[in-house]
Design an enzyme around this catalytic site. Structure first.
Site, PDB file in Angstrom:
ATOM      1  N   ARG A 124       0.838  -1.208   0.000  1.00 32.51           N
ATOM      2  CA  ARG A 124       0.000   0.000   0.000  1.00 32.51           C
ATOM      3  C   ARG A 124       0.875   1.262   0.000  1.00 32.51           C
ATOM      4  NH1 ARG A 124      -4.615  -0.700   4.381  1.00 32.51           N
ATOM      5  NH2 ARG A 124      -5.275   1.243   3.402  1.00 32.51           N
ATOM      6  N   SER A 169      -7.413  12.148   3.439  1.00 28.76           N
ATOM      7  CA  SER A 169      -6.975  10.954   4.169  1.00 28.76           C
ATOM      8  C   SER A 169      -6.791  11.281   5.638  1.00 28.76           C
ATOM      9  CB  SER A 169      -5.653  10.424   3.600  1.00 28.76           C
ATOM     10  OG  SER A 169      -5.082   9.509   4.517  1.00 28.76           O
ATOM     11  N   GLN A 171      -5.678   9.238   7.818  1.00 30.60           N
ATOM     12  CA  GLN A 171      -4.422   8.652   8.299  1.00 30.60           C
ATOM     13  C   GLN A 171      -3.259   9.618   8.092  1.00 30.60           C
ATOM     14  OE1 GLN A 171      -4.120   4.825   6.370  1.00 30.60           O
ATOM     15  NE2 GLN A 171      -5.778   3.950   7.580  1.00 30.60           N
ATOM     16  N   SER A 197     -11.976  14.532   5.975  1.00 31.47           N
ATOM     17  CA  SER A 197     -12.029  13.099   6.283  1.00 31.47           C
ATOM     18  C   SER A 197     -12.372  12.950   7.760  1.00 31.47           C
ATOM     19  CB  SER A 197     -10.669  12.455   5.991  1.00 31.47           C
ATOM     20  OG  SER A 197      -9.712  13.000   6.874  1.00 31.47           O
ATOM     21  N   ASP A 320     -15.116   3.079   3.681  1.00 26.16           N
ATOM     22  CA  ASP A 320     -14.954   1.685   4.127  1.00 26.16           C
ATOM     23  C   ASP A 320     -16.247   0.880   3.993  1.00 26.16           C
ATOM     24  OD1 ASP A 320     -12.337   2.279   4.728  1.00 26.16           O
ATOM     25  OD2 ASP A 320     -12.713   2.620   6.855  1.00 26.16           O
ATOM     26  N   LYS A 347      -6.882   0.183  -0.759  1.00 24.29           N
ATOM     27  CA  LYS A 347      -7.241  -0.267   0.587  1.00 24.29           C
ATOM     28  C   LYS A 347      -6.600  -1.646   0.813  1.00 24.29           C
ATOM     29  CE  LYS A 347      -9.487   3.362   1.752  1.00 24.29           C
ATOM     30  NZ  LYS A 347      -8.905   4.256   2.759  1.00 24.29           N
ATOM     31  N   ARG A 351     -10.420  -2.902  -3.920  1.00 26.99           N
ATOM     32  CA  ARG A 351     -11.824  -3.250  -3.647  1.00 26.99           C
ATOM     33  C   ARG A 351     -12.722  -3.033  -4.858  1.00 26.99           C
ATOM     34  NH1 ARG A 351     -12.008  -1.130   2.651  1.00 26.99           N
ATOM     35  NH2 ARG A 351     -11.035  -3.017   3.502  1.00 26.99           N
ATOM     36  N   ARG A 393     -13.290  -6.455   4.988  1.00 30.83           N
ATOM     37  CA  ARG A 393     -14.556  -5.830   4.592  1.00 30.83           C
ATOM     38  C   ARG A 393     -15.186  -6.562   3.398  1.00 30.83           C
ATOM     39  NH1 ARG A 393     -14.955  -2.473   8.535  1.00 30.83           N
ATOM     40  NH2 ARG A 393     -13.236  -1.083   9.061  1.00 30.83           N
TER      41      ARG A 393
HETATM   42  C1  S3P Z   1      -8.794   5.477   8.683  1.00 29.77           C
HETATM   43  C2  S3P Z   1      -8.845   6.288   7.574  1.00 29.77           C
HETATM   44  C3  S3P Z   1      -9.270   5.824   6.244  1.00 29.77           C
HETATM   45  C4  S3P Z   1     -10.019   4.491   6.334  1.00 29.77           C
HETATM   46  C5  S3P Z   1      -9.303   3.511   7.215  1.00 29.77           C
HETATM   47  C6  S3P Z   1      -9.194   4.066   8.628  1.00 29.77           C
HETATM   48  C7  S3P Z   1      -8.348   6.061   9.964  1.00 29.77           C
HETATM   49  O1  S3P Z   1      -8.134   5.631   5.429  1.00 29.77           O
HETATM   50  O2  S3P Z   1     -10.226   3.946   5.064  1.00 29.77           O
HETATM   51  O3  S3P Z   1      -9.994   2.290   7.252  1.00 29.77           O
HETATM   52  O4  S3P Z   1      -8.565   5.443  11.030  1.00 29.77           O
HETATM   53  O5  S3P Z   1      -7.774   7.157   9.943  1.00 29.77           O
HETATM   54  P1  S3P Z   1      -7.394   6.863   4.669  1.00 29.77           P
HETATM   55  O6  S3P Z   1      -6.856   7.795   5.677  1.00 29.77           O
HETATM   56  O7  S3P Z   1      -6.302   6.222   3.868  1.00 29.77           O
HETATM   57  O8  S3P Z   1      -8.425   7.477   3.792  1.00 29.77           O
END
Ligand code: S3P
Length: 441
Positions: A124, A169, A171, A197, A320, A347, A351, A393
């Protein structure tokens, strides 16, 4: 492990959800950065959040399991600069959130660390987290010209950054904000997203007394940055897990499911908005705020669904949940178009490709787009031999599809639900503990 699923005459019952995965990761990581002890109740029981705990332990944080029943952990924070150099390679398993948020944390510590994951995680994109952290002064290296894990991190003194994310994002935003906690007086840290997000990091930092401001899709950590205060967190139920029961309840002809204590943070409730727009008989009840996060009970009943278009700002609010929403779309009247969702390709699996492949096996009329899927609904699904491709998922979405399909569905690699929802198959059995159609138990 293979799992066989068939349609039963009814889907009925009350569900107690596992704790929210995103909030659990943050409750563990942010409390580790605090001075003091915090208790986290309803900590997510899946393998992803266990990976976060094992990495934090390897970094010298004392974390005790206080009770297994409603999973409760006690975390003794080490303070913002108190992490120990790990003697082992940190293993984030399948968890993108673990790897990306901890990379933000490690970038600012006076230590050297290597973080890796399973085959899926090591394929990833990690350049997206390395890039902003380097702009803050971080020294982070990875395979394939610094784009893939394992990552090697040599912690540095960091400075603030005003960063515009190319793709929304949570994350990456969270990794940058966490790194911002180490910059002390050296400027502010701002993250700008194209679309807001999930904002759990901002909310939890605010609850911990850190000055984070959010204005729409712009989050800022302003100097002087105060260290987070330890806080007890009760983690709400995971709306991404609830999504399975919301869809199953809506598409099964004889269903009523009630789900208590679900996190309904507006950055996560795209699934509710879309199901309501599709005509689902879905009620949101007893709304309250716990630890700066909205929580509510959800009740869903058998519904006649119609197709909708899903794209734009809605996508990060349900990213998700697309696999299970695609199952709902197969049964809905009309054509559902899901677009602006190219992120689905990076992901735990691609997906888009795998949803099209697996739902086609069940007789669905689905077409792949570069950034989404077109689903011609209104037909029925047929039992088939399917694979989760090792994606939790996907496994759960196929389980929901199998529970409304004609005949038997066999799902390979079904144990992968343990990543986020270890009791998923037992819960499906319990909710459908009525005669299978045709008389089989
Ligand atoms: C998440 C952010 C999302 C999500 C992941 C959990 C998080 O990803 O798809 O399952 O806990 O911050 P991205 O930040 O890559 O969009």
């Amino acid at each position: 492990m293979e799992r066989r699923v068939r349609r039963h005459s009814a889907v009925r019952g009350d569900v107690a959800l596992p704790g929210d995965k995103s909030i659990s990761h943050r409750a563990a990581i942010l409390n580790s950065l605090a001075n003091g002890t915090a208790k986290v109740t309803n900590y997510a029981p899946g393998a992803d959040c266990a990976s976060t705990l094992s990495c934090l332990r390897a970094l010298g944080v004392k974390i005790e399991a206080v009770s297994a029943e409603t999973p409760t952990i006690a975390i003794q924070g080490v303070g913002v600069m108190g992490f120990a150099e790990p003697a082992v390679v940190l293993d984030a398993g399948n968890s993108g959130t673990t790897m990306r948020l901890l990379t933000g944390l490690l970038a600012g510590q006076a230590l050297f660390a290597v973080i890796t994951g399973d085959a899926s995680l090591c394929s990833r994109p990690m350049g997206r987290v390395i890039h902003p952290l380097r702009l803050m002064g971080g020294r982070i290296y990875g395979r394939n010209r610094d784009t893939l894990a394992p990552l090697a991190i040599k912690g540095q003194e960091l400075h603030g950054l005003d960063y515009t994310l190319p793709v929304a994002s949570a994350q990456i935003k969270s990794a940058v904000l966490i790194a911002g906690l180490f910059t002390v007086q050296k400027g502010r840290t701002t993250v700008r997203e194209p679309v807001l997000s999930r904002d759990h990091t901002e909310r939890m930092l605010q609850a911990m007394g850190v000055r984070v401001t959010s204005e729409g899709p712009v989050a800022t950590l302003a100097p002087p940055v105060s260290p987070p205060k330890a806080i007890d967190v009760h983690v709400p139920g995971d709306i991404s897990s609830a999504a399975c029961w919301l869809v199953l309840g809506a598409i099964h002809p004889n269903a009523r499911v009630s789900i208590k204590g679900t996190g309904v943070n507006p950055t996560r409730t795209g699934i509710i908005d879309v199901l309501l727009k599709m005509g689902a008989r879905l009620n949101v009840e007893n709304e309250q705020v716990i630890n700066n996060e909205p929580v509510a009970d959800l009740v869903v009943e058998s519904s006649e669904l119609t197709a909708v278009d899903i794209g734009g700002d809605l996508v990060p609010r349900l990213i998700d949940e697309v696999p299970v929403l695609a199952v709902a779309a197969c049964l809905a009247r009309g054509t559902t178009v899901i677009k602006d969702a190219a992120e689905l390709r990076v992901k735990e699996t691609d997906r888009i490709a795998f949803l099209v492949a697996e739902l086609s096996k069940m007789g669905a009329n689905v077409e792949e787009l570069p950034d989404g899927i077109i689903i011609k609904g209104g037909g029925k699904l047929n039992g088939a031999k399917c694979s989760s491709h090792g994606d939790h998922r996907m496994a759960m979405a196929l389980g929901v599809a199998g529970a409304v399909a004609d005949g038997e569905t066999l799902i390979e690699d079904a144990e992968v639900v343990d990543i986020s929802y270890p009791g998923f198959w037992q819960e499906l059995e319990r909710l459908t503990a009525h005669l299978a159609e045709g008389g089989q138990k």
